[in-house]
Design a protein around this motif. Structure first.
Motif, short mmCIF file in Angstrom:
data_model
loop_
_atom_site.label_atom_id
_atom_site.label_comp_id
_atom_site.label_asym_id
_atom_site.label_seq_id
_atom_site.Cartn_x
_atom_site.Cartn_y
_atom_site.Cartn_z
N ASP A 87 0.83 -1.21 0.00
CA ASP A 87 0.00 0.00 0.00
C ASP A 87 0.86 1.25 0.00
O ASP A 87 0.53 2.25 -0.67
N SER A 88 1.95 1.22 0.75
CA SER A 88 2.81 2.41 0.85
C SER A 88 3.55 2.70 -0.45
O SER A 88 3.98 3.83 -0.68
N CYS A 89 3.68 1.68 -1.31
CA CYS A 89 4.41 1.88 -2.58
C CYS A 89 3.56 2.62 -3.61
O CYS A 89 4.11 3.16 -4.58
N LYS A 90 2.23 2.61 -3.47
CA LYS A 90 1.32 3.30 -4.39
C LYS A 90 1.60 2.92 -5.85
O LYS A 90 1.82 3.76 -6.71
N SER A 99 -0.40 1.80 -7.98
CA SER A 99 -1.46 2.20 -8.91
C SER A 99 -1.16 3.53 -9.59
O SER A 99 -1.72 3.83 -10.64
N GLU A 100 -0.26 4.32 -9.00
CA GLU A 100 0.10 5.61 -9.59
C GLU A 100 1.31 5.51 -10.52
O GLU A 100 1.70 6.50 -11.14
N SER A 101 1.90 4.31 -10.60
CA SER A 101 3.08 4.14 -11.46
C SER A 101 2.68 4.17 -12.93
O SER A 101 1.58 3.74 -13.31
N ARG A 120 2.24 -2.33 -12.28
CA ARG A 120 0.84 -2.32 -11.84
C ARG A 120 0.24 -3.72 -11.95
O ARG A 120 -0.55 -4.14 -11.10
N GLN A 138 -8.90 -2.51 -3.75
CA GLN A 138 -7.81 -2.35 -4.73
C GLN A 138 -8.12 -3.09 -6.02
O GLN A 138 -7.79 -2.61 -7.12
#
Length: 688
Positions: free
Chosen positions: A216-219, A221-223, A229, A290
């Motif tokens: 979750d902390s890596c995020k 989904s925003e990559s 992803r 998610q």
């Protein structure tokens, strides 16, 4: 070897012989290094064609092979770009050898070497190799992830090293940024290792919450990296599976459960397990959220992974919670959502249906959504999007055929069958037409309730629907002969296709309406034509073009039908319809001028003339003459291709002679043509 890509199983009888021949070179101490690297390169080529999973068990994997392979790998240079195939194959080989059922501590013996220096334990050597190759940028990283997934779950390694190795991977994952090239490589390696490990053992679930929190902390989904992803989505769903019992939901639909049980042997204890309430960890809500977000990702492969995750996790939830997931999933199908959300939602619905997780009580909610998805076509500028949505909707229909008993779908059969026939015949994309044909075939075979299923399937099979013109002009006429499909096909052409962004589709649709008119002449005359006349003078260019052409084709077809039945050509027309046909060009030309107008008005005049409409002596003839003259005067303003097309249409307008148009004026209208064309026109008029 590339010739075997489509049917790699043909190599199976020769794999072991080819491998042994190449490994003889590797084991030979006299082989020079370039020859050894070449042997590994050939091994990689074979592996690439057949797949490493089929190739892996053929590697020698006895106890005596461990140290030589480990030593050979230790001598390699991880940064050498010329020998990556060697490192890739050695890591795969080591991943097979490390499955030997002996404690690795037995291989260490006396850890003090002859020189008095301490040697590293075998277990640590393998883990260090894995750490080294998980952060490289070549394909050896993939093999290192396979090695980790097989090695870290060994009982001896899991007990003494697994926690530390997971800490190292999570630390590397947290410290690396997916926005940089180096960080992307590291994150990729860590995610592959975690995904392949997948925590298959029951006592590994204690690490799942920690891994999920780090993820979750890596995020991810925003990559902007699609691979990251996708790996993140795969890892989320596999972590989610560790939080719920590996059970088969008793509440599944009977038909879907039967199909799934054919693929997976279900123990009696699992099958008879009562669907009792049990505590669902709070992390499941995070996982499902998610996955639902992943259904809207911009890349298909990520959406597909999320859809499979939704299906797998929902199958382990109690009935009430599973229904909540389905309710959230249906929110993807709003017109505020993008085509990505519709596509991902269709994939998820298909997965749920295939697994028997969409109960019959949900059919009334799902079928309307599915029917909209089968015709989803969102305009974007000069084109449209949605072919992937329609393709996925066909997959939903295919899955429903396998998920429900025929009696459960009876109330919806007419809508589903008509929608699939329309998609199989009238869709613009060949892959969607073929997908619809396959879904129709599945329903005919498993449900047996589609009207005239066998007859339609014979005419619109996988190969027949490959030709679009044949679909529109031939197959559609045959299917429209069955009364159950006639009106839905006509309505679809009028509502969805005559205003299509592709002019070819608009023209084919109007010709299809011409061919189908004899199947429903009253409906065409009393319902369709009055609906088209206002559209033919509207402001939208595409709709106006298609409506005018449709009016022309339907009028011509109705007049021919009346003549064949020895009736007046105006038998099917009301006074209002005739007046509307006469006034089209006056209302449009006074407001809009475009190349489409020139072409479609020429077609309208031609078809009305061929129909021998009773316009002799009517002022409308002068209006048509003015339109022809005006279009010829403006030919220099259009492209050469369009100019030639309009000139060809002018040849067709010779039929205007039947409406008492003056010969001399029409011939002079063709002043822009060559002398040869002029004499050709003269000859045509003399024949008339």
């Amino acid at each position: 070897m590339d010739k075997y890509q489509e049917q790699p199983h043909l190599l199976d009888h020769h794999l072991e012989g080819m491998m042994n021949s190449l490994l003889e070179i590797v084991w030979d101490s006299g082989s020079p290094p370039p020859l050894v690297h070449l042997a590994f390169k050939f091994l990689y080529i074979i592996t690439k064609v057949r797949g490493y999973k089929r190739f892996l068990p053929l590697f020698p994997h006895e106890v005596r092979d461990l140290q030589p392979v480990l030593d050979m790998l230790a001598k390699q240079n991880p940064r050498d770009p010329e020998t990556w195939e060697t490192r890739y194959m050695l890591l795969l080989w080591l991943s097979m050898i490390c499955l030997i059922p002996f404690d690795l501590a037995r291989f260490d013996g006396n850890l003090v070497s002859l020189e008095g220096q301490a040697r590293q334990p075998t277990m640590d050597r393998i883990l260090d190799m894995a750490k080294c190759y998980l952060v490289v940028s070549d394909k050896a990283r993939d093999a290192a992830a396979v090695l980790v997934s097989k090695f870290i779950v060994r009982p001896d390694v899991k007990q003494s090293r697994m926690a530390d190795f997971l800490d190292w991977m999570l630390s590397m994952l947290s410290k690396s940024s997916s926005q940089t090239m180096e960080g992307t490589v590291i994150v990729n390696g860590m995610l592959q290792a975690l995904v392949n490990t997948a925590f298959p053992l029951k006592d590994c679930w204690v690490y799942a919450a920690t891994v999920l929190e780090c993820l979750d902390s890596c995020k991810l989904s925003e990559s902007n990296q699609m691979v990251l992803r996708k790996l993140g989505m795969k890892l989320v769903q596999r972590l989610g599976l560790t939080f719920v019992k590996p059970k088969v939901a008793k509440w599944r639909s009977a038909q879907g459960a039967a199909v799934q049980n054919q693929k997976r042997e279900v123990s009696p204890a699992e099958a008879d397990d009562d669907d009792e309430e049990y505590d669902i960890p709070a992390e499941i809500e995070n996982v499902v959220e998610q996955l639902l977000v992943g259904l809207k990702d911009k890349d298909t492969i990520v959406r597909w992974s999320a859809a499979k995750g939704i299906g797998r996790i929902t199958g382990r939830l109690p009935k009430e919670l599973a229904d909540d997931v389905i309710g959230s999933l249906l929110d993807c199908f709003s017109f505020q959502e993008t085509d990505n959300a519709w596509h991902g939602g269709c994939l998820a619905l298909a997965e749920l249906g295939r697994r028997g997780l969409l109960l019959p009580s949900r059919i009334p909610d799902v079928v309307p959504v599915m029917l909209k998805a089968l015709t989803y076509d969102e305009k974007r500028g000069a084109c449209s999007v949605g072919s992937n949505v329609r393709d996925a909707a066909c997959y939903v229909c295919w899955a429903f055929a396998r998920a429900y008993e025929p009696a459960e779908l009876i109330p919806f059969i007419s809508h589903i069958s008509s929608a699939l026939v329309i998609a199989a015949v009238f869709d613009r994309d060949v892959n969607c037409r073929r997908a619809a044909s396959a879904a129709f075939q599945e329903n005919v075979g498993r449900q047996g309730t589609f009207p005239h299923g066998i007859d339609i399937l014979t005419a619109a099979d996988y190969f027949a629907v490959g030709n679009r013109v044949n679909c529109y002009l031939t197959i559609s006429v045959y299917i429209a002969g069955f009364s159950e499909y006639t009106q839905p096909m006509i309505d679809h052409l009028v509502n969805m296709k005559i205003n299509h962004w592709d002019s070819v589709i608009r023209e084919l649709s109007t010709k299809a309406l011409h061919n189908i008119t004899p199947q429903a002449p009253e409906y065409m005359a009393n319902v369709v034509l009055p609906r088209l006349l206002p559209l033919s003078v509207g402001s939208d260019l595409h709709t106006r073009h298609g409506a005018i052409l449709a009016c022309a084709e339907i009028t011509h077809a109705l007049c021919k039908l009346a003549q064949d039945n020895n009736r007046s050509v105006t038998y099917y027309f009301t006074e209002k319809s005739l007046e509307g046909l006469k006034q089209i060009h006056q209302e449009v030309c006074s407001q809009h001028k475009s190349i489409f107008n020139l072409e479609c008005f020429c077609t309208l005049i031609e078809k009305l003339s061929l129909s021998k409409m009773p316009f002799r002596g009517d002022p409308i003839i002068s209006g048509w003459q003015w339109l022809i003259n005006d279009s010829l005067r403006h030919l220099t303003l259009v492209s050469s291709a369009a100019r030639q097309h309009i000139k060809v249409q002018q040849f067709l307008l010779l039929h205007v002679v039947t409406l008492n148009t003056k010969l001399e004026i029409l011939l002079l209208s063709f002043g822009g043509l060559s002398m040869g064309s002029y004499w050709f026109l003269n000859a045509c008029f003399l024949d008339v």
